[in-house]
Design a protein around this motif. Structure first.
Motif, PDB file in Angstrom:
ATOM      1  N   VAL A 287     -20.183  28.029  18.560  1.00 17.75           N
ATOM      2  CA  VAL A 287     -19.841  28.386  17.183  1.00 17.75           C
ATOM      3  C   VAL A 287     -18.394  28.809  17.000  1.00 17.75           C
TER       4      VAL A 287
ATOM      5  N   LYS B 266     -13.510  24.676  14.231  1.00 18.50           N
ATOM      6  CA  LYS B 266     -14.321  25.848  14.575  1.00 18.50           C
ATOM      7  C   LYS B 266     -13.427  27.085  14.534  1.00 18.50           C
TER       8      LYS B 266
ATOM      9  N   THR C  64     -19.551  30.681  22.771  1.00 21.31           N
ATOM     10  CA  THR C  64     -18.163  30.305  22.504  1.00 21.31           C
ATOM     11  C   THR C  64     -17.616  29.711  23.799  1.00 21.31           C
TER      12      THR C  64
END
Ligand SMILES: [Zn+2]
Ligand SMILES: [Zn+2]
Length: 260
Positions: free
Chosen positions: A89, A124, A60
């Motif tokens: 992600v 996202k 992240t």
């Protein structure tokens, strides 16, 4: 098979190297790792490098509320570039920390809002850190339309009323070692009650090792203790919790168990 949906694997915490730390976790059945890239753009780059060379690690990118005061345009440009990488992600951890107040509250709010916008732009999900700021956190998530991307409340440490509102806004609940602490009655109530398809487990390593390792350096291998405790609260087996939380992590973050 378990996925640690929130770990910090920086070398300052694990001087032996992330690969060795991960090997210990894998031998306990932990087969996926979401490595949080916050602290500085250099630390975000490290998380991403690890994710780029290991199939069982994802990254992240974000700005922790503690670091909001140092955040500037140059950092934003660099983080925005990293955040677009496919191995990233989620955006985070972002949020508010009015317990430590390491950065001025107004600045924390600005940076939090900015990164929700970035997450929506990149489509996202967001990883939320919230401490001693429940109303402010929910208000900003709602005002900035974070529900468009959803995400998770990491290291869940609020009560059931907060959990209900977070779930309504499209946020899953991720439980860390804190849920195993004796006095964490509110958190345990939520972990026992929350819908099975909305819960995750994490370590937040290197902090907050679960009972019976409380006080030690926390590492991804320890997520097994947290998962077992949550299974006990819900009256299901460790295997069932592992399977369910892994499915949830796949649905929420697109990560999966990587067997070898
Ligand atoms: Zn956090
Ligand atoms: Zn964290």
């Amino acid at each position: 098979m378990l996925i640690d949906t929130h770990c910090h694997l920086d070398s300052e915490y694990f001087p032996e190297g992330a690969d060795e730390t991960i090997a210990r976790a894998r031998s306990e059945g932990v087969t996926g790792f979401v490595c949080i890239g916050v602290g500085s753009p250099a630390q975000a780059r490290c998380a991403l490098d690890l994710a780029a060379r290991r199939a069982d690690v994802w990254a992240t990118v974000g700005v922790h509320p503690h670091d909001a005061a140092q955040f500037d345009d140059a950092q934003e440009a660099e983080l925005l570039g990293l955040a677009q990488q496919p191995r990233v992600v989620a955006i985070g951890e972002i949020g508010l920390d009015f317990h430590y107040d390491h950065s001025p509250r107004e600045r924390q709010e600005e940076v939090f809002r900015r990164f929700i916008q970035i997450a929506r732009q990149l489509k996202k999900p967001v990883v939320i850190h919230t401490r001693s700021a429940p109303e402010e956190t929910l208000r900003i998530l709602s005002e900035e339309k974070a529900a468009d991307v959803g995400g998770l409340i990491h290291c869940f440490s609020e009560n059931k009323a907060f959990a209900e509102r977070a779930l309504d806004l499209g946020f899953d609940l991720s439980f860390s070692g804190i849920v195993t602490f004796k006095r964490a009655v509110d958190i345990q109530e939520v972990a026992a009650w929350a819908p099975a398809d909305r819960i995750l487990v994490e370590t937040d390593s290197p902090y907050l090792a679960p009972v019976p390792l409380r006080g030690k350096r926390c590492e991804p291998a320890h997520v097994v203790h947290t998962a077992r405790f949550v299974a006990g609260l819900r009256g299901v087996s460790l295997e069932q919790i592992a399977e369910q939380t892994t499915q949830n992590a796949t649905r929420r973050l697109g990560v999966s168990a990587v067997l070898n």
